[in-house]
Design a protein around this motif. Structure first.
Motif: not given
Length: 132
Positions: A9-12, A38-51
């Motif tokens: 979480e700190k890394i993210i 272990l952890a994932f974040a998709r910032m608002d507006g980030a490309w869905l395909g990049s997940a």
């Protein structure tokens, strides 16, 4: 050794801060030493395909314990790892994946970042990795 959720979480958090400073929106994945998410974040507006790309970058970095950009250099035609990207259900061989090391230099996981240029992806991944 394995990365903890608190560390992930700190890394993210640090990676998101770097992404904001670059004025870009990223998908950020952190995997443990077994290459499990272990952890994932998709910032608002980030490309869905990049997940999916961010997760594959993190897994690639952990599977081979090196930056994905280095794997890309080795996987060019005539290179010793040519076509490696077709293994392991698909690897990513361009920058944005970085192994994560503990204070003793042991690899405990990896971060993968996707959503911008490969230079920005790598910069954000490096920033996240530096949070340890």
């Amino acid at each position: 050794m394995n990365i903890t959720l608190d560390q992930a979480e700190k890394i993210i958090k640090v990676a998101k801060e770097k992404s904001i400073s670059l004025n870009t929106k990223m998908n950020i994945s952190v995997v443990d030493s077994g290459a499990n998410l272990l952890a994932f974040a998709r910032m608002d507006g980030a490309w869905l395909g990049s997940a999916d790309i961010s997760l594959k970058k993190a897994k690639t970095a952990r599977f081979f314990d090196m930056n994905t950009g280095s794997i890309g250099e080795l996987s060019q035609p005539g290179g010793p790892l040519y076509n490696i990207e077709h293994s392991n259900d698909g690897l990513i061989s361009f920058p944005g994946g970085v192994p994560l090391k503990d204070k003793n230099g042991e690899i405990i996981g990896a971060i993968g970042v996707s959503g911008s240029s490969v230079e920005n992806d790598h910069a954000v991944a490096e920033a996240g990795a530096s949070a340890l």
